[in-house]
Design a protein around this motif. Sequence first.
Motif, short mmCIF file in Angstrom:
data_model
loop_
_atom_site.label_atom_id
_atom_site.label_comp_id
_atom_site.label_asym_id
_atom_site.label_seq_id
_atom_site.Cartn_x
_atom_site.Cartn_y
_atom_site.Cartn_z
N VAL A 281 -7.00 11.97 -29.00
CA VAL A 281 -6.42 13.14 -28.35
C VAL A 281 -6.19 12.82 -26.87
CG1 VAL A 281 -6.74 15.57 -27.79
CG2 VAL A 281 -7.48 14.71 -30.01
N LYS A 282 -7.15 12.14 -26.26
CA LYS A 282 -6.99 11.76 -24.85
C LYS A 282 -5.75 10.88 -24.67
CE LYS A 282 -9.40 9.94 -20.86
NZ LYS A 282 -10.61 9.31 -20.35
N ALA A 283 -5.50 10.00 -25.61
CA ALA A 283 -4.32 9.14 -25.52
C ALA A 283 -3.03 9.96 -25.58
CB ALA A 283 -4.34 8.10 -26.64
N LEU A 284 -3.02 11.04 -26.37
CA LEU A 284 -1.84 11.92 -26.39
C LEU A 284 -1.70 12.71 -25.09
CD1 LEU A 284 -1.56 13.59 -29.93
CD2 LEU A 284 -0.03 11.93 -28.88
N TYR A 285 -2.83 13.15 -24.53
CA TYR A 285 -2.80 13.93 -23.29
C TYR A 285 -2.15 13.15 -22.14
CZ TYR A 285 -5.83 17.77 -24.88
OH TYR A 285 -6.35 18.87 -25.51
N ARG A 286 -2.19 11.86 -22.16
CA ARG A 286 -1.60 11.10 -21.03
C ARG A 286 -0.10 11.31 -20.92
NH1 ARG A 286 -2.01 6.35 -24.67
NH2 ARG A 286 0.05 5.43 -24.75
N PHE A 287 0.54 11.81 -21.98
CA PHE A 287 1.98 12.06 -21.94
C PHE A 287 2.34 13.46 -21.44
CE2 PHE A 287 1.43 8.89 -25.39
CZ PHE A 287 2.17 7.87 -24.82
N ILE A 288 1.34 14.29 -21.20
CA ILE A 288 1.57 15.68 -20.81
C ILE A 288 1.04 15.88 -19.40
CG2 ILE A 288 1.04 18.09 -21.40
CD1 ILE A 288 2.68 16.65 -23.53
N TRP A 289 1.82 16.49 -18.53
CA TRP A 289 1.42 16.63 -17.12
C TRP A 289 0.11 17.39 -16.95
CZ3 TRP A 289 0.96 21.49 -15.04
CH2 TRP A 289 1.61 22.54 -15.71
N TRP A 290 -0.13 18.39 -17.80
CA TRP A 290 -1.34 19.19 -17.66
C TRP A 290 -2.56 18.57 -18.33
CZ3 TRP A 290 -2.65 20.04 -22.59
CH2 TRP A 290 -1.64 20.21 -23.54
N GLY A 291 -2.37 17.48 -19.07
CA GLY A 291 -3.49 16.90 -19.80
C GLY A 291 -4.06 15.63 -19.22
N LYS A 292 -3.44 15.11 -18.20
CA LYS A 292 -3.84 13.80 -17.67
C LYS A 292 -5.23 13.78 -17.05
CE LYS A 292 0.84 12.21 -17.07
NZ LYS A 292 1.91 11.76 -16.23
N HIS B 165 3.80 13.01 -29.66
CA HIS B 165 3.99 11.74 -28.96
C HIS B 165 5.48 11.57 -28.65
CE1 HIS B 165 4.25 7.43 -28.29
NE2 HIS B 165 2.92 7.42 -28.15
N PRO B 166 5.82 11.13 -27.43
CA PRO B 166 7.23 10.99 -27.05
C PRO B 166 8.08 10.16 -28.03
CG PRO B 166 5.84 10.66 -25.14
CD PRO B 166 4.92 10.77 -26.33
N ASP B 167 7.51 9.15 -28.66
CA ASP B 167 8.26 8.33 -29.61
C ASP B 167 8.65 9.09 -30.88
OD1 ASP B 167 7.99 6.23 -27.84
OD2 ASP B 167 6.44 5.20 -28.99
N HIS B 168 8.04 10.26 -31.08
CA HIS B 168 8.28 11.03 -32.30
C HIS B 168 8.93 12.39 -32.00
CE1 HIS B 168 6.05 8.21 -34.90
NE2 HIS B 168 5.45 7.94 -33.76
N GLN B 169 9.29 12.63 -30.75
CA GLN B 169 9.94 13.88 -30.37
C GLN B 169 11.42 13.85 -30.74
OE1 GLN B 169 9.15 14.58 -26.21
NE2 GLN B 169 6.94 14.78 -26.55
#
Length: 140
Positions: free
Chosen positions: A20-31, A79-83
């Motif tokens: 989940v932390k790895a996904l959060y790195r792609f979101i401004w509010w989750g970093k 994940h950005p690769d799957h959006q």
Amino acid sequence: MDLSEYTFYDNKLAIAPHEVKALYRFIWWGKSRTDEGIVRMLDNSSMCFSVRYKGQLVGFCRIITDFVYRASLWDIIIHPDHQGQGLGTALMNYVLGHPAIKDIPLIITYTSDLYPFLEKWGFEQLPGAVLLLRSPIEYS
């Protein structure tokens, strides 16, 4: 989109905090979310929903609810690769149609980014909130 290569889960045991932390790195509010905070967040969420592609976590969201009257929807991430392929739509259909969630009359979320995406399920934007009201609220 061919969803046959994606697996959807409705269980916290299907995800690990580091994923989940790895996904959060792609979101401004989750970093800024910490390992310890993510563990506690997952433990205290009512339900966690996830999507995997070839074993990799590529989608996530969570619900906090009493399972009767109210629920709040949080952390919708693809994940950005799957959006842009319909995976977010598939995840939201899975969550909102889930037997434990589908009859809850009021679901709220707070978002500045996803309101246009959430409109297709009937979410409405109100000052400070985005909500899906499935039936009239009765107050006594």
